[in-house]
Write an enzyme that holds these catalytic residues in place. Structure first.
Site, PDB file in Angstrom:
ATOM      1  CD  GLU A 246      -2.913  -1.115   2.365  1.00 38.23           C
ATOM      2  OE1 GLU A 246      -2.798  -0.251   3.236  1.00 38.23           O
ATOM      3  OE2 GLU A 246      -3.782  -2.007   2.410  1.00 38.23           O
TER       4      GLU A 246
ATOM      5  CD  GLU B  45      -3.642  -5.764   3.906  1.00 44.09           C
ATOM      6  OE1 GLU B  45      -4.468  -4.931   4.326  1.00 44.09           O
ATOM      7  OE2 GLU B  45      -2.416  -5.592   3.925  1.00 44.09           O
TER       8      GLU B  45
HETATM    9  O1  IFM Z   1      -4.079  -3.174   9.176  1.00 43.24           O
HETATM   10  C1  IFM Z   1      -4.052  -2.621   7.911  1.00 43.24           C
HETATM   11  C2  IFM Z   1      -2.900  -3.157   7.093  1.00 43.24           C
HETATM   12  O2  IFM Z   1      -1.674  -2.943   7.717  1.00 43.24           O
HETATM   13  C3  IFM Z   1      -2.847  -2.477   5.742  1.00 43.24           C
HETATM   14  N1  IFM Z   1      -4.136  -2.554   5.087  1.00 43.24           N
HETATM   15  C4  IFM Z   1      -5.303  -2.191   5.837  1.00 43.24           C
HETATM   16  C5  IFM Z   1      -5.340  -2.921   7.161  1.00 43.24           C
HETATM   17  C6  IFM Z   1      -6.600  -2.517   7.962  1.00 43.24           C
HETATM   18  O3  IFM Z   1      -6.567  -1.156   8.235  1.00 43.24           O
END
Ligand code: IFM
Length: 468
Positions: A165, A348
């Site tokens: 990210e 994710e």
């Molecule tokens: O916890 C975070 C992760 O580190 C990066 N993506 C979003 C998740 C939830 O906020």
């Protein structure tokens, strides 16, 4: 109806080093920018950082056993740069490397395939002190780190993610100042933007030289956006946010050209690029990792950054106040594939809800089951529509440290008692295990439960993903 997935579909869960490891300063490790930011800016006692939370650095064997109990065939984790290269002399710390070496071996012992993220936000503080990503030398620092990790682990790790990210740590960390390193500095962000872009592409080229790195990609947080109304102002505001959030990095890598939105954001600080640098940017990758949580309605606001802001989310909301909108996952996957033509992993997807174990030790996190099922349903639809989605990683394996929210948002499939370290698999973990083992029909009892809970809620499946 049950959902169908290809036999070789990857089912995993994801974590990151700073969010789960604890014990940040032992065995030769140095503080990261997130360590210092947590203590100095967020006021989190170092005692909490080191000795509460998941303490995975200590409990890792037990955690691998739990991954196995969930029937996951892959596990996504990140390596901590300040554990591996803690000092200014840039020498590797063998104890730091040993930790991940043992973790990878243990995963293989249970036939769990590792997916390794190289950078999930924890930069060594001494590098931050030298300008962090804004310093052009950061590219060399990062590549040295990448080579050090690959030399040790590439023989046993097939899937690599260079950076997690980039938009988030650039925007929240260097423009908004609410994540580490805590700057509101467009000049710093602009230089960092260029160096992060270059660092990723150079890292891909390096990783390619290791025979067993068969899949190399990047993970980006992708959200569909829709204008709140049909007014020209809202539609244009929405387009700006979509370009900024979704295309700032991916377009640059894909096209070897810097998207127009970069100069709107960075203005006079917009970096210059020569043709050789633009060529390097286009280093091909094997997959895009999509991190998807929610979507946004955007409204014009003349006083806001890029003259746009998100409208209030509508229920159902998670504990992050993020709107639950599973259809947005399909829209995000469709958009990524149509624009970038790569294979995709969902690296994710998940939701924060607090549920504590009952007296009998059960964690009845029905809303998480509902969230997961609905998102897996969209994955199945994406695959039927020809989108090359190869796998799904739930965020997160464990309840963990959620950045500025510290230990107060629980995303895990496994409940963690942050004082005693007791792990309890939640019902969502058992649901996922059963799903992986072929029980893919809609869990009716859960759905009706949730419908009662959300009484009166209109599901927003009719909203178009208009800003393409
Ligand atoms: O916890 C975070 C992760 O580190 C990066 N993506 C979003 C998740 C939830 O906020």
């Amino acid at each position: 109806m049950s959902l169908s997935f290809p036999d070789n579909f990857i089912y995993g869960a994801a974590t990151s080093s700073f969010q789960i490891e604890g014990s940040y300063l032992i065995d030769g490790a140095a503080p990261s920018n997130w360590y210092n930011f947590s203590v100095n800016n967020l006021g989190i006692p170092s005692e909490v950082l080191n000795h509460k939370g998941c303490k995975h650095y200590i409990n890792w064997k037990n955690d691998v056993q739990l991954i196995h109990e969930l029937s996951l065939n892959s596990y996504r984790f990140s390596v901590s740069w300040p554990r591996i290269i803690p000092d200014k002399d840039q020498l590797p710390n063998s104890k730091g490397l040993d930790f991940y070496d043992h973790l990878v071996d243990e995963l293989h012992r249970f036939n769990i395939s590792p997916m390794l993220t190289l950078f999930h936000w924890d930069l060594p503080q001494h590098l931050e002190d030298q300008g962090g990503w804004a310093n052009p030398e950061s590219i060399e620092w990062y590549l040295h780190f990448v080579e050090t990790v690959a030399d040790r682990l590439a023989d046993r790790v097939p899937a690599w993610i260079t950076i997690n990210e980039p938009w988030v740590f650039l925007h929240l960390g260097m423009i908004k100042g609410i994540h580490a390193p805590g700057y509101k500095d467009l000049k710093h962000a602009a230089s960092s933007y260029k160096n992060i872009l270059m660092a990723h592409s150079e890292a891909v080229r390096i990783l390619r030289s290791y025979n067993n790195c068969s899949e190399i990609g990047i993970s980006c947080n992708i959200s569909p956006f829709t204008p709140e109304t049909d007014s020209r102002e809202d539609v244009e505001a929405c387009q700006r946010i979509h370009d900024y959030h979704n295309k700032l990095f991916l377009d640059a890598w894909h096209k070897g050209d810097i998207p127009e939105i970069a100069s709107q954001v960075f203005g006079k600080h917009t970096p210059k690029w020569n043709s050789e640098e633009l060529r390097i940017l286009q280093e091909p990758i094997d997959f895009i990792g999509v991190n998807y949580y929610t979507f946004f309605r955007v409204r014009y606001d003349p006083h806001a950054f890029l003259q746009a802001r998100s409208a209030p989310p509508r229920p159902p909301l998670t504990d992050m106040k993020w709107e639950v909108y599973p259809r947005g996952l399909f829209k995000a996957l469709e958009w990524i594939y149509n624009r970038y033509h790569t294979e995709i992993y969902i690296t994710e997807n998940g939701c924060a809800y607090t549920y504590e174990p009952s007296n009998s030790g059960e964690v009845t996190d029905n809303r998480r089951i509902d969230y997961m099922y609905r998102h897996l349903e969209q994955c199945s639809m994406a695959i039927s529509n020809g989108i090359p989605l190869k796998g799904y990683y739930a965020w997160s394996l464990l309840d963990n440290f959620e950045w500025t929210f510290a230990l107060n948002k629980r995303f895990g499939l496994i409940h963690v008692d942050f004082d005693t370290q007791k792990r309890t698999i939640k019902n969502s973990g058992y649901f996922y295990r059963d799903f992986i083992n072929g029980k893919t029909e809609k869990p009716d009892h859960v759905r009706s439960d949730v419908i009662n809970q959300y009484e009166g809620v209109v599901w927003h499946d009719d909203i178009n993903f208009r800003a393409i």
